[in-house]
Write a protein that holds these residues in place. Structure first.
Motif, short mmCIF file in Angstrom:
data_model
loop_
_atom_site.label_atom_id
_atom_site.label_comp_id
_atom_site.label_asym_id
_atom_site.label_seq_id
_atom_site.Cartn_x
_atom_site.Cartn_y
_atom_site.Cartn_z
N GLN A 126 6.53 -10.28 -3.40
CA GLN A 126 7.29 -11.45 -3.02
C GLN A 126 7.68 -11.40 -1.54
OE1 GLN A 126 10.24 -13.03 -5.59
NE2 GLN A 126 9.28 -12.24 -7.45
N SER A 127 7.90 -12.59 -0.97
CA SER A 127 8.03 -12.74 0.49
C SER A 127 9.17 -11.91 1.08
CB SER A 127 8.22 -14.21 0.85
OG SER A 127 9.38 -14.74 0.22
N ASP A 128 10.30 -11.78 0.35
CA ASP A 128 11.41 -11.04 0.93
C ASP A 128 11.06 -9.56 1.11
OD1 ASP A 128 11.60 -10.98 -2.04
OD2 ASP A 128 13.30 -9.66 -1.66
N LEU A 129 10.30 -8.98 0.15
CA LEU A 129 9.90 -7.59 0.27
C LEU A 129 8.79 -7.44 1.31
CD1 LEU A 129 10.34 -4.73 -0.70
CD2 LEU A 129 8.80 -5.17 -2.63
N GLN A 130 7.90 -8.42 1.40
CA GLN A 130 6.89 -8.40 2.46
C GLN A 130 7.56 -8.43 3.82
OE1 GLN A 130 3.28 -10.72 2.50
NE2 GLN A 130 3.51 -11.25 0.35
N ASP A 131 8.59 -9.28 3.98
CA ASP A 131 9.30 -9.35 5.25
C ASP A 131 9.95 -8.02 5.59
OD1 ASP A 131 8.58 -11.97 5.53
OD2 ASP A 131 10.46 -12.79 4.80
N SER A 132 10.51 -7.35 4.57
CA SER A 132 11.14 -6.05 4.82
C SER A 132 10.12 -5.02 5.29
CB SER A 132 11.82 -5.55 3.54
OG SER A 132 12.88 -6.38 3.16
N MET A 133 8.86 -5.17 4.84
CA MET A 133 7.81 -4.26 5.29
C MET A 133 7.29 -4.60 6.68
SD MET A 133 5.42 -3.80 1.90
CE MET A 133 6.03 -3.06 0.38
N PHE A 140 10.44 3.86 8.27
CA PHE A 140 11.71 3.19 7.97
C PHE A 140 11.89 3.08 6.46
CE2 PHE A 140 8.46 0.00 8.59
CZ PHE A 140 8.65 -0.92 7.57
N GLU A 141 13.14 2.89 6.06
CA GLU A 141 13.45 2.81 4.63
C GLU A 141 13.44 1.36 4.16
OE1 GLU A 141 16.76 4.32 1.33
OE2 GLU A 141 17.21 4.50 3.47
N LEU A 142 12.96 1.15 2.95
CA LEU A 142 13.08 -0.14 2.27
C LEU A 142 14.33 -0.06 1.39
CD1 LEU A 142 9.35 -0.65 1.20
CD2 LEU A 142 10.56 -1.87 3.02
N SER A 143 15.43 -0.57 1.89
CA SER A 143 16.71 -0.35 1.21
C SER A 143 17.33 -1.61 0.63
CB SER A 143 17.71 0.30 2.18
OG SER A 143 17.90 -0.51 3.33
N ARG A 144 16.79 -2.79 0.97
CA ARG A 144 17.43 -4.03 0.56
C ARG A 144 16.78 -4.62 -0.69
NH1 ARG A 144 20.31 -6.91 4.11
NH2 ARG A 144 19.31 -8.88 3.54
N PHE A 145 17.57 -5.41 -1.42
CA PHE A 145 17.07 -6.22 -2.54
C PHE A 145 16.37 -5.40 -3.62
CE2 PHE A 145 16.62 -9.26 1.19
CZ PHE A 145 17.86 -9.82 0.98
N GLY A 146 16.91 -4.22 -3.92
CA GLY A 146 16.36 -3.41 -5.00
C GLY A 146 14.94 -2.96 -4.74
N ALA A 147 14.61 -2.65 -3.48
CA ALA A 147 13.23 -2.37 -3.09
C ALA A 147 12.63 -1.19 -3.86
CB ALA A 147 13.15 -2.11 -1.58
N ALA A 148 13.39 -0.11 -4.05
CA ALA A 148 12.84 1.08 -4.71
C ALA A 148 12.36 0.76 -6.12
CB ALA A 148 13.87 2.20 -4.72
N ASP A 149 13.18 0.05 -6.89
CA ASP A 149 12.79 -0.29 -8.27
C ASP A 149 11.59 -1.24 -8.28
OD1 ASP A 149 14.79 1.26 -9.34
OD2 ASP A 149 16.23 -0.39 -9.46
N ARG A 150 11.51 -2.13 -7.29
CA ARG A 150 10.41 -3.08 -7.24
C ARG A 150 9.10 -2.38 -6.86
NH1 ARG A 150 12.99 -7.81 -3.65
NH2 ARG A 150 10.91 -8.75 -3.95
N ILE A 151 9.19 -1.41 -5.93
CA ILE A 151 8.01 -0.63 -5.56
C ILE A 151 7.53 0.17 -6.77
CG2 ILE A 151 7.19 1.28 -4.14
CD1 ILE A 151 7.41 -1.25 -2.56
N ALA A 152 8.48 0.73 -7.53
CA ALA A 152 8.12 1.49 -8.72
C ALA A 152 7.42 0.59 -9.74
CB ALA A 152 9.37 2.11 -9.34
N ALA A 153 7.87 -0.65 -9.90
CA ALA A 153 7.23 -1.57 -10.83
C ALA A 153 5.79 -1.86 -10.42
CB ALA A 153 8.04 -2.87 -10.92
N LEU A 154 5.57 -2.01 -9.12
CA LEU A 154 4.22 -2.29 -8.63
C LEU A 154 3.27 -1.13 -8.92
CD1 LEU A 154 5.18 -3.93 -5.21
CD2 LEU A 154 4.00 -5.07 -7.10
N THR A 155 3.77 0.11 -8.83
CA THR A 155 2.91 1.27 -9.11
C THR A 155 2.52 1.34 -10.58
OG1 THR A 155 4.78 2.77 -9.54
CG2 THR A 155 4.01 2.58 -7.26
#
Length: 528
Positions: A126-133, A140-155
Motif C-alpha cells: 500500500q502507498s503509505d508503506l511504499q512512501d515510507s520506503m 533506516f527503520e520502517l517504524s510507522r503504521f505497523g510496518a513490522a507486522d505488515r512486512i511480516a505478512a508480506l513474507t
C-alpha cells in the motif's frame, strides 16, 4: 521485532551480491572495521577520520546510518531491500555486524540475512508503506503504521493489511464503483459511514484539492449520491454517511434521507449525519468550494470536558486543576452552552461571595458554529485564548484554543519552509557552478534577457538545466543523475500541489520525498 530498509547502493550495484550471498551490505568506501565501536561517538570518530572533508551534517547523518547498521539492527529483525526491478526482497537478519577485510571495497560492512522472499511486486504494498520506503537513506527503520507486522505478512504470502488504524471495510472500497454498489446494497436504516480520509481514498486522493473535490462531486451527482455532512466540511478524520439522496420516494412517499430521521437505532455519528442532512442546501444553490472551516480542526470535533448546570463550583475547580484547564464550558441538559467558568470568573465570584455557586461564577462564553470560516475567529481565539464550537443542533461539539491554532498553522507552514530551503540551495549551487549563459539557455528566448541569476528560474527549469550533461558535470556531485532528477520532479509536483488550496494538513509521509531531496542537497552542499 523491528523492520528496516538497507539499500544496495544508489544504483543497486550491490544488489546481486546481497541476494546471491545472503548479505546486507552498507557500502561506505574507505571506511574501516566498526567491530570495536560501542557508541555513536565511536562510530562518529571513525567516520570523521575517514572523510575529513565532510561537514558536520554529513558526518552526523552517516554516523546515524552506520550505527543503526552495526548495532541497532538485531538478529530476528526483518529487512526490506527495494530492487531495480521494482520488486522488493524481504529477509530476516541472521547475524551480527561483520567486517570482511578481504572483500572488495564497498562490500566489507556486512550483516548476514536469510532471504524469505525476493520478488514482491511493489504494487502489492500500500502507498503509505511504499512512501515510507522512499527515503534516500541507505539504512533506516520502517517504524510507522505497523510496518513490522505488515512486512511480516508480506513474507507469508499475504497482502499488505494496511495501517492498523485504517478502517478494514473502507480499505476494500478501492474504486467509486464499489462504493456505489455498497450504498445500493444497504437498507435505508443502515447507511454507509466512513471517515473523510477513507472516502477520499476511494478516488485515490489524500487531500481535498479543488480539482479533486469537483471530480468527486460530479461523480456523486451523476449517481444520485450525497454525503452528510458534506465531505468538504470537517477534519480529514471526521465521519460522514453516504446516502442515495437522489433515489425516488418509497411507498410511504419519503426519501432515503428523510426516512433516516425516524430511525432510533443509529450510531451517534450517523445521527449527527442525519441531522446535518436535513439542512443540506439544494443542488442548484450549493457552492462547490472548499473553505477553511472551524470544523477542519480536529479539536473542533472532539467533545471537551465540561460541567452541567446545577453542578457544584468545586466540581468545576477540581476538573480544571486535574486537567490544567484555564476555563470550562457550562452546559444545559441538552448539551447546549450556557456559559463558561474560568479562574478569573471564579476569583471575581469569590470576592463578592466566598460561598459563590457555579452559576455565580459562570460568564458568557465565545461560541462559533462548526461551519464558520476559521479565519473570522482567529482574533477572538488570540484575545480570549479559546472559542467553543457548536454543531448543527447548537450543541457543543468541540473547543479550539490558541495552542490548537499554533499546531495547525505550524504544520501548514512547515512544507513551505522545506520547499523554500530546497529552492535556495538549488539557486546557490547553480549560480556558483554554472555560467549565466547556460542558465539562460533553458529559458524561452523572449525571457532570457531578464534572467540575471538562478533566482529568476522557475522550479521546473532546474530539471531542464541539470539534465544537460555539461551542466550536471559542472556540479561535481558523485550521485546518480537520473535518481536526482526523478526526486526533483517529485518535489516540483509536491510544490505545485502546495499552491492549490486544501483544508487538509500535509502528513509526514507526504513530506518524505521533499525531505529526502533536502537531505541529499544538504549532503552535497553542506554550507549553511
Amino acid at each position: 521485532m523491528r523492520a528496516w530498509v538497507v539499500r544496495a547502493g544508489e544504483n543497486g550495484e550491490r544488489e546481486h551480491t546481497a541476494l546471491a550471498e545472503g548479505m546486507l551490505l552498507a557500502g561506505w568506501l574507505g571506511l574501516g572495521d566498526l567491530t570495536g565501536t560501542a557508541t555513536r561517538d565511536d562510530v562518529k570518530a571513525a567516520v570523521a577520520a575517514t572523510y575529513p572533508d565532510e561537514g558536520p551534517y554529513t558526518v552526523g547523518n552517516w554516523t546515524g546510518q552506520l550505527f543503526r547498521f552495526a548495532h541497532e539492527i538485531q538478529p530476528g529483525d526483518l529487512v526490506a531491500l527495494p530492487l531495480k526491478s521494482l520488486r522488493v526482497a524481504i529477509g530476516r537478519v541472521a547475524g551480527g555486524y561483520e567486517y570482511l577485510a578481504d572483500a572488495a571495497d564497498g562490500l566489507r560492512h556486512v550483516r548476514r540475512v536469510e532471504w524469505l522472499v525476493k520478488d514482491i511486486d511493489r504494487q502489492a504494498i500500500q502507498s503509505d508503506l511504499q512512501d515510507s520506503m522512499g527515503s534516500l537513506l541507505t539504512v533506516f527503520e520502517l517504524s510507522r503504521f505497523g510496518a513490522a507486522d505488515r512486512i511480516a505478512a508480506l513474507t507469508d504470502g499475504k497482502s499488505d493489511p494496511g495501517r492498523p488504524d485504517a478502517d478494514e471495510f473502507a480499505a476494500g472500497l478501492t474504486e467509486p464503483a464499489k462504493l456505489y454498489e455498497e450504498v445500493r446494497r444497504r437498507s435505508a436504516d443502515e447507511p454507509l459511514t466512513l471517515s473523510i480520509r477513507d472516502f477520499l481514498a476511494v478516488w485515490g486522493v489524500q487531500r481535498r484539492y479543488p480539482a479533486a473535490v469537483e471530480k468527486i462531486k460530479a461523480d456523486l451527482d451523476s449517481r444520485g449520491l450525497v454525503t452528510v455532512p458534506p465531505f468538504t466540511e470537517g477534519s480529514i478524520n471526521s465521519q460522514i454517511a453516504v446516502l442515495a439522496g437522489g433515489a425516488e420516494p418509497d411507498e410511504s412517499g419519503t426519501s432515503a434521507v428523510t426516512r433516516l430521521t425516524g430511525t432510533s437505532s443509529l450510531s451517534a455519528a450517523v445521527q449527527s449525519a442525519v441531522h446535518a442532512a436535513e439542512r443540506l442546501p439544494d443542488e442548484e444553490s450549493q457552492e462547490h468550494t472548499v473553505a477553511y472551516r472551524v470544523s477542519n480542526l480536529d479539536s473542533a470535533n472532539r467533545m471537551p470536558a465540561s460541567v452541567r448546570i446545577g453542578d457544584a463550583l468545586k466540581t468545576a475547580m477540581t476538573i480544571m486543576v486535574l486537567r490544567g484547564f484555564s476555563q470550562l464550558p457550562v452546559l444545559d441538559a441538552d448539551g447546549r452552552l450556557r456559559g463558561v467558568v474560568s479562574w478569573e470568573s471564579i476569583g471575581r465570584a469569590h470576592m463578592a461571595d466566598p460561598q459563590a455557586s457555579l452559576e455565580a461564577a459562570t460568564v458568557r462564553g465565545q461560541e462559533a458554529d462548526r461551519s464558520d470560516d476559521l479565519l473570522d475567529w482567529i482574533g477572538t481565539v488570540q484575545q480570549s485564548g479559546y472559542v467553543l464550537v457548536r454543531d448543527h443542533d447548537h450543541k457543543v461539539c468541540g473547543l479550539v484554543t490558541a495552542s490548537d491554532l499554533t499546531v495547525q498553522f505550524g504544520t501548514r507552514v512547515r512544507p513551505f519552509v522545506l520547499v523554500e530551503e530546497i529552492e535556495q540551495r538549488l539557486r546557490r549551487v547553480v549560480d556558483r557552478c554554472i555560467p549565466l549563459d547556460r542558465i539562460r539557455a533553458v529559458v524561452p528566448r523572449g525571457r532570457a534577457s531578464r534572467v540575471s541569476s538562478a533566482a529568476n528560474l522557475t522550479f521546473g527549469a532546474y530539471g531542464h538545466l541539470l539534465r544537460v550533461p555539461e551542466n550536471w558535470a559542472a556540479l561535481g556531485w558523485a550521485i546518480d543523475q537520473q535518481h536526482f532528477l526523478t526526486a526533483l520532479e517529485e518535489c516540483r509536483q509536491f510544490r505545485n500541489d502546495l499552491m492549490h488550496f486544501s483544508p487538509d494538513p500535509v502528513t509526514d509521509d507526504q513530506l518524505l520525498p521533499a525531505q529526502g531531496l533536502l537531505e541529499l542537497l544538504r549532503s552535497m552542499d553542506p554550507q549553511n
